[in-house]
Design a protein around this motif. Structure first.
Motif, PDB file in Angstrom:
ATOM      1  N   ALA A   1       6.699   3.464  -1.982  1.00  0.00           N
ATOM      2  CA  ALA A   1       5.827   4.228  -2.809  1.00  0.00           C
ATOM      3  C   ALA A   1       6.267   5.494  -4.367  1.00  0.00           C
ATOM      4  CB  ALA A   1       4.950   5.210  -2.509  1.00  0.00           C
TER       5      ALA A   1
ATOM      6  N   TRP B   1       2.079   5.938   1.823  1.00  0.00           N
ATOM      7  CA  TRP B   1       2.817   4.649   1.309  1.00  0.00           C
ATOM      8  C   TRP B   1       2.927   4.409   2.458  1.00  0.00           C
ATOM      9  CZ3 TRP B   1       7.285   4.337   4.497  1.00  0.00           C
ATOM     10  CH2 TRP B   1       8.254   3.941   3.657  1.00  0.00           C
TER      11      TRP B   1
ATOM     12  N   SER C   1       1.289   1.113   3.863  1.00  0.00           N
ATOM     13  CA  SER C   1       1.442  -0.066   3.136  1.00  0.00           C
ATOM     14  C   SER C   1       3.064  -0.631   3.888  1.00  0.00           C
ATOM     15  CB  SER C   1       2.513  -0.074   1.279  1.00  0.00           C
ATOM     16  OG  SER C   1       3.109   1.016   1.622  1.00  0.00           O
TER      17      SER C   1
ATOM     18  N   ARG D   1      -5.572   5.324  -1.672  1.00  0.00           N
ATOM     19  CA  ARG D   1      -4.257   4.784  -2.118  1.00  0.00           C
ATOM     20  C   ARG D   1      -4.406   4.314  -0.945  1.00  0.00           C
ATOM     21  NH1 ARG D   1      -1.449   5.509  -6.403  1.00  0.00           N
ATOM     22  NH2 ARG D   1      -2.375   6.830  -8.143  1.00  0.00           N
ATOM     23  N   GLN D   2      -4.438   4.831   0.159  1.00  0.00           N
ATOM     24  CA  GLN D   2      -4.043   4.770   1.698  1.00  0.00           C
ATOM     25  C   GLN D   2      -5.238   3.338   2.242  1.00  0.00           C
ATOM     26  OE1 GLN D   2      -4.940   7.885   4.521  1.00  0.00           O
ATOM     27  NE2 GLN D   2      -4.241   6.431   6.607  1.00  0.00           N
TER      28      GLN D   2
ATOM     29  N   ALA E   1      -3.879   0.445   0.215  1.00  0.00           N
ATOM     30  CA  ALA E   1      -2.979  -0.133   1.124  1.00  0.00           C
ATOM     31  C   ALA E   1      -2.955  -0.417   2.531  1.00  0.00           C
ATOM     32  CB  ALA E   1      -2.261   0.759   1.181  1.00  0.00           C
TER      33      ALA E   1
END
Length: 321
Positions: free
Chosen positions: A133, A154, A157, A252-253, A256
């Motif tokens: 990330a 991050w 992912s 973003r989460q 992912a």
């Protein structure tokens, strides 16, 4: 502090000895090893009965699958932190000590670790979790100044593998987190929900477990049967519960999770025999059409509002066209 390592076995035979030894020979001694025997035949039962160590608990059950066995192990765990290890994989002898040091320093509820994968007799490679990330410094193995939201994005992912995480029992109990029984690909569900419920998390960059991809042994990663269809049901439950969680607002989460799920969904389609693929695609389209459209937005700062530049989002959009 005490660790509970949960191991499940179903006819692993002699392979289980090296896995057991890798846990019992840890330099950090405050641990218990819970082995759930998921209905093994006599040979494996005899090997288990020969283990003579007070830190080992052997729990037999009728064959009910991996998720059921892991859940049974968690019910018996007495440690402050819980980890998992398959009965044919190994931990490095310093693994628990290093995790204990990080927990003492940070009080993290969730600690992620790196792993290695062994293919064949001698080839050792990095595990399938090398995605980085923005803001993570791979040279020093630290999150630096990343916010909790960015850490969670991050971590989501990261490879959804059971051996790569040490989880506080408090976190598991607070989130009421279990493995989904009667479904394969259970790790993506467990991985997603553990991270969503974590109030703090850290990473240890060194590789502290080895996953063995063995020849002539049935493993999900080597199978192309209709078990592949299970990913659709597991993904549906994962999406539904994550959508109801407060972390759903973390774009973003959320992205992912979408990319990780699509990676598995496409891999399953590509590994199916041709005569199963049409039926698989029908079920997959039904899943994708039922998702909140926000799942298809994987970044908050992309100039592409539909993220069509990402090949997996393109794959999903083409299915829905």
């Amino acid at each position: 502090m005490k660790f509970s390592c949960i191991m499940t076995t179903y006819n692993d035979g002699e392979l289980i000895r090296q896995s057991v030894d890798s846990v019992l020979n840890q330099t950090f001694e405050s641990l218990e090893l819970i082995i759930v025997d998921d209905g093994s035949a006599q040979h494996t039962k005899e090997i288990l009965s020969s283990i003579n160590d007070p830190r080992v608990k052997i729990i037999p059950q009728a064959n009910d699958g991996l998720s059921s066995a892991r859940n049974r192990g968690m019910q018996h765990a007495q440690g402050d932190y819980i980890c998992f290890l398959d009965a044919d994989d190994t931990r490095s002898p310093w693994a628990f000590a290093e995790v204990a040091r990080v927990i003492d320093e940070t009080q993290a509820e969730l600690v992620l670790v790196r792993g290695a994968i062994s293919r064949g007799r001698t080839l050792i490679e990095p595990f399938l979790d090398e995605k980085q990330a923005e803001g993570y410094d791979a040279e020093v193995g630290e999150f630096g100044e990343m916010s909790l939201a960015d850490r969670k994005a991050w971590a989501t992912s990261f490879e959804p593998q059971s051996a790569n995480k040490f989880i506080s029992r408090t976190l598991i109990e607070r989130g009421k987190i279990v493995f989904p029984n009667d479904h394969f690909f259970e790790d993506i569900f467990f991985h997603t929900m553990v991270i969503a419920h974590a109030n703090s998390l850290e990473l240890i960059d060194s590789r502290s477990f080895t996953y063995f991809q063995r020849q002539l042994r049935p493993q999900l990663t080597a199978s192309n049967t209709q078990v592949r269809f299970d990913i659709i049901g597991t993904a549906r439950v994962t999406f539904q519960l994550f959508e109801a969680h407060q972390d759903f607002i973390n774009v973003r989460q959320r992205g992912a999770l979408m990319i990780g799920a699509l990676r598995l969904l496409r891999w399953c389609e590509e590994s199916l025999p041709l005569y199963h693929r049409d039926a698989y695609r029908v079920a997959l389209r039904r899943l994708l059409r039922g998702l909140d459209p926000k799942f298809f937005v994987i970044s908050s700062d992309t100039p592409d509002p539909h993220n069509l530049r990402h090949p997996l989002i393109r794959y999903a959009k083409e299915l829905l066209a």
